[in-house]
Motif scaffolding. Structure first.
Motif, mmCIF file in Angstrom:
data_model
loop_
_atom_site.group_PDB
_atom_site.id
_atom_site.type_symbol
_atom_site.label_atom_id
_atom_site.label_comp_id
_atom_site.label_asym_id
_atom_site.label_seq_id
_atom_site.Cartn_x
_atom_site.Cartn_y
_atom_site.Cartn_z
ATOM 1 N N HIS A 157 0.815 -1.220 0.000
ATOM 2 C CA HIS A 157 0.000 0.000 0.000
ATOM 3 C C HIS A 157 0.850 1.273 0.000
ATOM 4 C CE1 HIS A 157 0.144 -1.412 4.298
ATOM 5 N NE2 HIS A 157 0.805 -0.297 4.347
ATOM 6 N N PHE A 177 1.167 3.724 -2.835
ATOM 7 C CA PHE A 177 0.113 4.694 -3.142
ATOM 8 C C PHE A 177 0.224 5.956 -2.297
ATOM 9 C CE2 PHE A 177 -1.706 0.490 -4.142
ATOM 10 C CZ PHE A 177 -1.926 0.693 -5.495
ATOM 11 N N MET A 192 -4.009 7.317 0.401
ATOM 12 C CA MET A 192 -3.280 6.086 0.102
ATOM 13 C C MET A 192 -4.207 4.868 0.190
ATOM 14 S SD MET A 192 -0.131 4.414 2.194
ATOM 15 C CE MET A 192 -1.146 3.712 3.480
ATOM 16 N N LEU A 198 -6.686 4.759 -2.720
ATOM 17 C CA LEU A 198 -6.065 4.293 -3.957
ATOM 18 C C LEU A 198 -5.771 2.805 -3.894
ATOM 19 C CD1 LEU A 198 -3.568 7.225 -4.583
ATOM 20 C CD2 LEU A 198 -5.491 6.561 -6.056
ATOM 21 N N GLU A 199 -5.348 2.375 -2.716
ATOM 22 C CA GLU A 199 -5.003 0.969 -2.582
ATOM 23 C C GLU A 199 -6.253 0.106 -2.753
ATOM 24 O OE1 GLU A 199 -4.052 -2.738 -0.179
ATOM 25 O OE2 GLU A 199 -5.591 -1.241 0.205
ATOM 26 N N SER A 243 -7.291 -0.006 -6.311
ATOM 27 C CA SER A 243 -6.413 -0.883 -7.069
ATOM 28 C C SER A 243 -6.763 -2.351 -6.818
ATOM 29 C CB SER A 243 -4.965 -0.617 -6.664
ATOM 30 O OG SER A 243 -4.157 -1.695 -7.038
ATOM 31 N N GLY A 290 -1.290 0.737 -11.158
ATOM 32 C CA GLY A 290 -0.189 1.389 -10.445
ATOM 33 C C GLY A 290 0.724 0.434 -9.707
#
Length: 681
Positions: free
Chosen positions: A319, A322, A492, A495-496, A499, A512
């Motif tokens: 993680h 990110f 973060m 985004l994680e 993803s 990413g």
DNA sequence: GGTGAATTCAG
DNA sequence: TGAATTCAC
């Protein structure tokens, strides 16, 4: 081949002992093996271009120079001398020395940083092909990384478990051996020696002071060890938290260059431990345990690096990739100059640049400020440490910075910000450390020394402090830094999660994924180069023939990944595994057909002129920090890196090795699924 | 001596 | 920040 046992007895054989970071004659298994075989040619190759960005900094090169001189004089008194070579390709230099001395054997001790793993494997293969008997040994660790596994044969992912295992192994680390009494010299006169240049004229002046504080060289290291163990060690547990402490061992540079054998340190510590345990001296016992732990962290850094050979580039926890780092070169400059407005941080940074040294606690303080308050990318900080620390050590520093930045399963809590003001009163309760390094605050009373911004105006005036003039106001307020950190962490995790969702839906190939995204480039002002003209690495036949570099297989990730791996792979792994430890010569690095890659022709960038400087120098160099070098400065340890950067490409005609390589990296790109382990928010 | 407050310290 | 340990009553 690699199982072959060398017949001892000096039957006219000549062995090269390739010294690297094992600059000692005591408890040096490679040297001992060579002495058993016959004549010895001790060799040191200076090929810093091979280190890429991690060209040693000024103080580190100073140390190396002294240490080599010391080693050479030891050899002279034993009847031979150290051959030195300047090279851009260690392996071809090895071949040159083999040819000129008629050596039949090559011995060296293991290193665990990614570049060495590749280079050493390549050296082994090429020289073996030439009919040279090559042996390598463990001289740097209590146990080899592949010896330490959990009950399922997997490597540990947290330090405590790892270290408990080390301390409870069924067998002790090899007992240290004495230096050889005499060495039969190989034909060293047939071999030309290069004069190695480790410092330029301007650096010489700055280096002069170092000799007052430090004595490099293996026998000095030994003295330092004895002095520490018989003196300050007993107080280690009570004193080790003070910035000024005289209880620090100061052994780290000696250990980095292998002037000191950790196994010897360990054995001597164990003796003290038993002694104090019998006497019921709990302080002493605690001190030994604490000091042993720091030895353990050094071990762990090699362990982590061996199992995940990109730890100096990438966070181990997925993680973190990110995390929205603040790419602000001005912050970076202010931190380096020691002008953040937080006295403890500034004192530390000034000590670092003036002396190349920093107490362990203060390293944590400045690094933590860097990552959590300024939110600068940790790799920048690590690089600066690399350039300036006397004991700069890639594996240890990578572990340290990853710990601080929350990239390990057992890191500090991600959202924790240490307040330098409180840390100040903890580590420097009387403000003496701050006063020594920040003369502009010297007259400030202790009450305000760690938070001058709160001091009443008359107090400041009396102390001659003008905030914002001769000492800066805090660059950022801790409270707002906390808020900003929370926001960044939220971003973060968001985004994680996105993803992960994308991957689970199969819609995206790991949005990413850090292996595909180029890391943030280093700022120009710490990357500017002023190095000797690079020699063409690929000019000789061997280099051309073996352009593809190799990495020893990473035993653990291979095994752990076994559910996906073919039985064929596993079998070849198991076979090679069996050939690992041998008596009396402990042959080591696994030989299972290794993965290959090739790197392109862009010359590596390195930094030679970034050592310690005076303030003006730093200020000046940072004024050009805006212009960033485009992309290609960071070597990336993954097969699919951006094409502009130095790049490693999986070799297609070697299916077995490339698939195992990919497998390893697929596995590591999952980043251990440690993200689950460390969900601690 | 038991309990909550305070402190310590973290791989 | 949070768990663990010590401290104060």
């Amino acid at each position: 081949m690699s199982n072959e046992v060398v017949s001892g007895g000096g039957g006219g054989c000549t062995s090269i002992v390739w010294f690297r970071r094992d600059l000692r004659i005591e408890d040096n298994p490679a040297l001992a093996a060579a002495v058993r075989v016959g004549a010895v040619v001790p060799l040191f190759i200076w090929a810093p271009e091979e280190e890429g960005h991690y060209y040693p900094g000024r103080v580190s090169r100073w140390w190396l120079k002294q240490s080599l001189a010391h080693l050479d004089s030891s050899f002279k008194s034993l009847g031979t001398s150290l051959i030195t070579k300047r090279s851009t390709d260690s392996v071809s230099s090895l071949i040159d020395v083999v040819k000129s001395t008629g050596a039949t054997h090559l011995f060296f001790n293991h290193l665990y940083d990614p570049l060495s793993l590749v280079r050493d494997q390549r050296a082994k293969e090429i020289l073996t092909d030439l009919g040279i008997i090559v042996r390598s040994f463990n001289a740097d660790l209590l146990y080899e990384p592949w010896e330490i596994n959990d009950d399922h044969g997997h490597p540990f992912t947290t330090f405590t478990e790892f270290w408990n295992k080390c301390l409870n192994m069924p067998y002790d680390p090899a007992a240290p051996t004495l230096p050889p009494k005499r060495i039969i010299s190989g034909d060293v006169l047939q071999c030309s020696c290069d004069k190695l240049i480790f410092e330029n004229e301007t650096e010489k002046g700055s280096n002069a002071l170092l000799a007052r504080a430090w004595s490099p060289g293996w026998s000095n290291a030994d003295k330092a060890l004895t002095a520490f163990i018989s003196g300050p060690l007993i107080e280690y547990s009570v004193n080790c938290r003070k910035a000024d402490s005289a209880t620090t061992s100061f052994l780290s540079p000696h250990l980095h260059f292998g002037e000191l054998s950790v196994r010897k340190v360990f054995h001597l510590l164990r003796i003290k431990q038993m002694l104090w345990a019998n006497e019921g001296n709990t302080t002493g016992e605690e001190s030994v345990n604490l000091f042993l732990k720091s030895i353990g962290l050094r071990e762990y850094s090699r362990y982590i690096n061996f199992n995940h050979p990109y730890t100096h580039e990438k966070p181990l926890l997925g993680h973190l990739k990110f995390f929205p780092w603040v790419v602000d070169e001005n912050y970076f400059k202010v931190w380096r100059l020691g002008r953040t407005g937080y006295p403890l941080v500034d004192a530390g940074m000034r000590e670092l640049w003036a002396t190349g040294w920093l107490h362990d606690r203060i390293r944590v303080v400045v690094a933590s400020f860097f990552v959590k308050v300024l939110q600068l990318p940790w790799r920048w900080g690590m690089k600066y440490f690399w350039d300036t620390l006397l004991d700069a050590d890639l594996e240890s520093d990578a572990l340290g910075w990853q710990y601080i930045s929350g990239s390990l399963p057992d890191s500090r809590a991600l959202d924790r910000i240490d307040n330098p003001q409180f840390e100040g009163y903890k580590f420097d309760p009387n403000g003496e450390y701050v006063r020594r390094w920040l003369p502009e605050l010297a007259r400030l009373p202790t009450e305000w020394i760690h938070h001058p911004w709160n001091a009443p105006e008359p107090v400041l005036q009396a102390a001659g402090v003008e905030l914002g003039m001769n000492y800066p106001l805090p660059i950022l307020e801790i409270g707002s830094a906390k808020d900003r950190l929370q926001e960044s962490l939220a971003e973060m995790w968001q985004l994680e999660a996105a993803s992960r969702a994308a991957i689970e839906n199969g819609t995206e190939e790991g949005l990413g994924d850090s292996s595909d995204s180029a890391p943030i480039a280093f700022p120009q002002d710490i990357m500017d180069v002023d190095h000797e003209p690079a020699r063409n690495v690929n000019t000789n036949a061997f280099a051309r023939r073996h352009q593809d570099q190799m990495v020893p297989s990473m035993t653990s990730s291979f095994l752990r990944n076994s559910d996906e791996s073919s039985s064929e792979h596993r079998e070849s792994y198991e076979n090679s595994r069996q050939e690992v430890p041998q008596e009396p010569l402990r042959e080591t690095l696994n030989q299972r057909s290794p993965p290959t890659f090739r790197h392109n022709n862009s010359p590596p960038q390195f930094n030679i002129n970034m050592g310690l400087r005076n303030v003006e120098d730093i200020a000046e160099s940072s004024s050009i920090s805006r212009s960033t070098r485009g992309g290609g400065v960071v070597p990336i340890w993954c097969p699919s890196s951006s094409s502009s950067s130095e790049q490693f490409v999986v070799e297609e005609n070697d299916t077995e090795s490339s698939s195992s390589y990919l497998q390893r990296h697929q596995h590591t790109n999952e980043l251990i699924d440690w993200r689950r382990l460390s969900r601690a928010r």
